[in-house]
Design a protein around this motif. Structure first.
Motif, PDB file in Angstrom:
ATOM      1  N   ALA A  28       0.722  -1.244   0.155  1.00 41.37           N
ATOM      2  CA  ALA A  28       0.131   0.166   0.051  1.00 41.37           C
ATOM      3  C   ALA A  28       0.776   1.248  -0.104  1.00 41.37           C
ATOM      4  CB  ALA A  28      -0.835  -0.136   1.149  1.00 41.37           C
ATOM      5  N   VAL A  49      -3.139  -5.735   0.558  1.00 47.83           N
ATOM      6  CA  VAL A  49      -2.819  -6.267   1.526  1.00 47.83           C
ATOM      7  C   VAL A  49      -1.390  -5.637   1.899  1.00 47.83           C
ATOM      8  CG1 VAL A  49      -2.151  -8.572   2.587  1.00 47.83           C
ATOM      9  CG2 VAL A  49      -3.933  -8.365   1.024  1.00 47.83           C
ATOM     10  N   GLU A  50      -1.283  -5.215   3.120  1.00 51.12           N
ATOM     11  CA  GLU A  50      -0.219  -4.188   3.384  1.00 51.12           C
ATOM     12  C   GLU A  50       0.475  -4.885   4.727  1.00 51.12           C
ATOM     13  OE1 GLU A  50       1.924  -1.609   2.327  1.00 51.12           O
ATOM     14  OE2 GLU A  50       2.853  -2.260   4.344  1.00 51.12           O
ATOM     15  N   ALA A  59       9.032   3.220   1.328  1.00 45.12           N
ATOM     16  CA  ALA A  59       9.676   4.102   0.537  1.00 45.12           C
ATOM     17  C   ALA A  59       8.967   5.495   0.209  1.00 45.12           C
ATOM     18  CB  ALA A  59      10.131   3.747  -0.929  1.00 45.12           C
ATOM     19  N   SER A  60       7.477   5.165   0.330  1.00 46.14           N
ATOM     20  CA  SER A  60       6.485   6.292   0.105  1.00 46.14           C
ATOM     21  C   SER A  60       6.060   7.078   1.306  1.00 46.14           C
ATOM     22  CB  SER A  60       5.429   5.855  -0.403  1.00 46.14           C
ATOM     23  OG  SER A  60       5.612   4.878  -1.574  1.00 46.14           O
ATOM     24  N   ILE A  66       9.719  15.187  -4.325  1.00 46.79           N
ATOM     25  CA  ILE A  66       9.822  16.337  -5.492  1.00 46.79           C
ATOM     26  C   ILE A  66       8.878  15.940  -6.608  1.00 46.79           C
ATOM     27  CG2 ILE A  66      11.396  17.870  -6.482  1.00 46.79           C
ATOM     28  CD1 ILE A  66      11.689  17.666  -3.583  1.00 46.79           C
ATOM     29  N   ALA A 186       1.302  -9.528   6.349  1.00 48.38           N
ATOM     30  CA  ALA A 186       2.218  -9.710   5.432  1.00 48.38           C
ATOM     31  C   ALA A 186       1.929 -11.195   4.615  1.00 48.38           C
ATOM     32  CB  ALA A 186       3.982 -10.142   6.098  1.00 48.38           C
ATOM     33  N   GLY A 236      18.412   5.131   0.977  1.00 48.65           N
ATOM     34  CA  GLY A 236      18.304   6.638   1.007  1.00 48.65           C
ATOM     35  C   GLY A 236      18.158   7.276   2.206  1.00 48.65           C
ATOM     36  N   ILE A 238      16.995  10.787   4.260  1.00 49.04           N
ATOM     37  CA  ILE A 238      16.874  12.490   4.344  1.00 49.04           C
ATOM     38  C   ILE A 238      17.038  12.821   5.741  1.00 49.04           C
ATOM     39  CG2 ILE A 238      15.437  12.491   2.309  1.00 49.04           C
ATOM     40  CD1 ILE A 238      12.970  12.677   4.195  1.00 49.04           C
ATOM     41  N   TYR A 258      18.267  17.885  -2.961  1.00 45.43           N
ATOM     42  CA  TYR A 258      17.172  18.791  -2.853  1.00 45.43           C
ATOM     43  C   TYR A 258      16.820  19.262  -1.660  1.00 45.43           C
ATOM     44  CZ  TYR A 258      14.536  14.883  -0.918  1.00 45.43           C
ATOM     45  OH  TYR A 258      13.905  14.026  -0.213  1.00 45.43           O
ATOM     46  N   LEU A 361      10.250   1.462  -9.007  1.00 43.59           N
ATOM     47  CA  LEU A 361       9.931   2.859  -9.282  1.00 43.59           C
ATOM     48  C   LEU A 361      11.103   3.769  -8.741  1.00 43.59           C
ATOM     49  CD1 LEU A 361       6.259   2.966  -8.066  1.00 43.59           C
ATOM     50  CD2 LEU A 361       6.938   2.924 -10.330  1.00 43.59           C
ATOM     51  N   ARG A 364      11.817   7.902  -8.643  1.00 41.88           N
ATOM     52  CA  ARG A 364      10.896   8.584  -9.237  1.00 41.88           C
ATOM     53  C   ARG A 364       9.312   8.443  -9.233  1.00 41.88           C
ATOM     54  NH1 ARG A 364      14.258  12.265 -11.274  1.00 41.88           N
ATOM     55  NH2 ARG A 364      16.367  11.157 -11.891  1.00 41.88           N
ATOM     56  N   ILE A 366       6.919   8.998  -7.373  1.00 38.71           N
ATOM     57  CA  ILE A 366       5.720   9.947  -7.024  1.00 38.71           C
ATOM     58  C   ILE A 366       5.505  10.391  -8.248  1.00 38.71           C
ATOM     59  CG2 ILE A 366       5.308  12.186  -6.159  1.00 38.71           C
ATOM     60  CD1 ILE A 366       7.352  11.787  -4.160  1.00 38.71           C
ATOM     61  N   VAL A 367       6.337  10.436  -9.268  1.00 42.08           N
ATOM     62  CA  VAL A 367       5.976  11.072 -10.600  1.00 42.08           C
ATOM     63  C   VAL A 367       5.482   9.796 -11.565  1.00 42.08           C
ATOM     64  CG1 VAL A 367       6.826  12.073 -12.812  1.00 42.08           C
ATOM     65  CG2 VAL A 367       7.605  12.768 -10.387  1.00 42.08           C
TER      66      VAL A 367
END
Ligand SMILES: Cc1cc2nc3c(=O)[nH]c(=O)nc-3n(C[C@H](O)[C@H](O)[C@H](O)COP(=O)(O)OP(=O)(O)OC[C@H]3O[C@@H](n4cnc5c(N)ncnc54)[C@H](O)[C@@H]3O)c2cc1C
Length: 408
Positions: A28, A49-50, A59-60, A66, A186, A236, A238, A258, A361, A364, A366-367
């Protein structure tokens, strides 16, 4: 019952009668939420199912991502795909007012003089509309930002930053009667019984069943497949700073990293890229790297006490899932085969029936995710895709296997 590996093969398109239209979406995040919404918009019944407690915790889950396209002077396929995705995302965001996003514009500052010249030439040659991209000289960019900068920049006036969790929540809530979500669940195994897939939890209990399954669970998808897809992980990190630690900035600023404008009293900046590393602890060395990238964006900002101080900043680590050619993996999952086939093509490649990927993904999502999901929903619903054939082939989940089979 058969496993995902041994299920009877098919063409990649569903042979299920159209009236059935049930799909199990595993994950999800942005991939899962987008495909669930696109299929539900076509009247499908969806079970998401998440394994986590809520949408967008992988990651989301970054607070701000951006929204801007990739540009290339030769306008190669990746740039055209990015343009199609960005335009589609902007159109979708207009339909999803619950998604928290700010169209403050994105300034992509050139890294050096050569890059600045390339940026200028790209805008001149591609002749894209000025509301898509403009080249700003250093002076104009500095005037816009109100801060000294190192070089001129691409200016994407319609871009900005977006909170992915609010996008996922808005997408999953859009068709509440037909999209059901099960969290803290899971999937550890899939089986196929000629017409339906069943997902099992760690106690080997069935948790959901459907005619179609979309693997939208990023790099963990390979745990459910006998023949692994070529997915890699890129860690990654931030970091966040109190907004008053920096001069106020009204646009998203990008360079090698960024910086977002302030929200909830903080700015986000980053991000590190570490290949094949699944550790998710914050690291001082990556914090320092993020501060150095931030210093390159705002050369006159007083960051020394953060760069050289020992104080850990707040931050977040997540894992990007990428492919060898840095394009996503979308479509029917290829069937396991060890044979070489010099005449293999993406069109004749055998696929597992009703099993699809929305994966890879990368940095990138989001885009890319909204248009990737619309394309996949068209494939699953036997509709023509909005993507031209070269783009559809370039992101097809079977492309790497076809290359491998042809090599023999
Ligand atoms: C530091 C960083 C910065 C980024 N910045 C940007 C940006 O500025 N712009 C941009 O466009 N993109 C950006 N991205 C990329 C973007 O965030 C990702 O591409 C996107 O979030 C991937 O979405 P996903 O749904 O594929 O993966 P995820 O969000 O990771 O979702 C996968 C989900 O599957 C679940 N799951 C896994 N296994 C199972 C299982 N067996 N059963 C059930 N559930 C399971 C997980 O819990 C997870 O929720 C960034 C990524 C990172 C890490």
């Amino acid at each position: 019952m058969r496993t995902a590996a041994s299920a009877r093969t098919g063409s990649g398109m569903s042979s299920t009668p159209t009236e059935t239209k049930t799909a199990l979406v595993i994950g999800a995040g942005l991939a899962g939420a987008n495909i669930a919404e696109r299929l539900a918009a076509r009247g499908w019944q969806i079970e998401v199912v998440e394994s986590a407690d809520a949408p967008a915790l992988g990651a989301s889950g970054n607070p701000a991502g951006i929204v801007r396209p990739q540009l290339a002077r030769d306008d190669a396929l990746a740039a055209r795909f990015s343009r199609a995705c960005y335009t589609y995302l902007l159109h979708r965001l207009a339909e999803l007012p619950e998604c928290q996003w700010t169209a403050c514009g994105v300034l992509q500052i050139a890294r050096d003089n050569d890059h600045e010249a390339l940026q200028q030439a790209t805008v001149q040659e591609l002749k894209l509309p000025p509301d898509y991209v403009q080249f700003l000289s250093r002076g104009c960019a500095e005037q816009m930002v109100g801060q000294p900068l190192s070089h001129g920049a691409w200016w994407f006036p319609q871009g900005g930053w977006l909170n992915p969790a609010t996008l996922c929540t808005a997408l999953l809530a859009r068709f509440q009667n037909t999209v059901r979500c099960s969290f803290r669940t899971a999937v550890v195994r899939l089986s196929y019984d000629e017409t339906r897939w069943t997902a099992y939890n760690a106690d080997d209990q069935p948790v959901a069943t459907a005619h179609h399954v979309v693997l939208a669970n990023a790099h963990a998808a390979n745990n459910l497949l006998e023949q692994a897809l070529p997915l890699t992980v890129i860690r990654g990190q931030i970091n966040y700073l109190p907004a008053d630690a920096l001069p106020p900035v009204g646009q998203v600023l990008c360079r090698n990293g960024y910086l977002t404008p302030a929200y909830d009293g903080y700015v986000s900046f980053g991000a590190s890229f570490v290949n094949d590393d699944i550790d998710q602890a914050l690291r001082p060395v990556e914090q320092t790297g993020n501060l150095q990238r931030l210093q390159e964006i705002l050369p006159k900002a007083d960051l020394d006490r953060h760069i050289f101080g020992s104080q850990p900043l707040m931050g977040r680590v997540a894992l990007r899932t990428a492919t060898p050619d840095r394009l996503p993996l979308i479509g029917g999952i290829p069937a396991c085969t060890k044979k070489s086939a010099r005449l293999a093509t993406q069109a004749n490649l055998m696929r597992l029936p009703g099993l699809y990927a929305l994966l890879g993904l990368s940095a990138r999502g989001i885009v890319w995710a909204p248009l990737a999901a619309e394309h996949l929903a068209c494939l699953m619903n036997d509709e023509p895709s909005p993507l031209p054939a070269d783009m559809a082939n370039a992101i097809d989940a079977g492309r790497f296997l076809v290359k491998q089979l042809r090599r023999g």
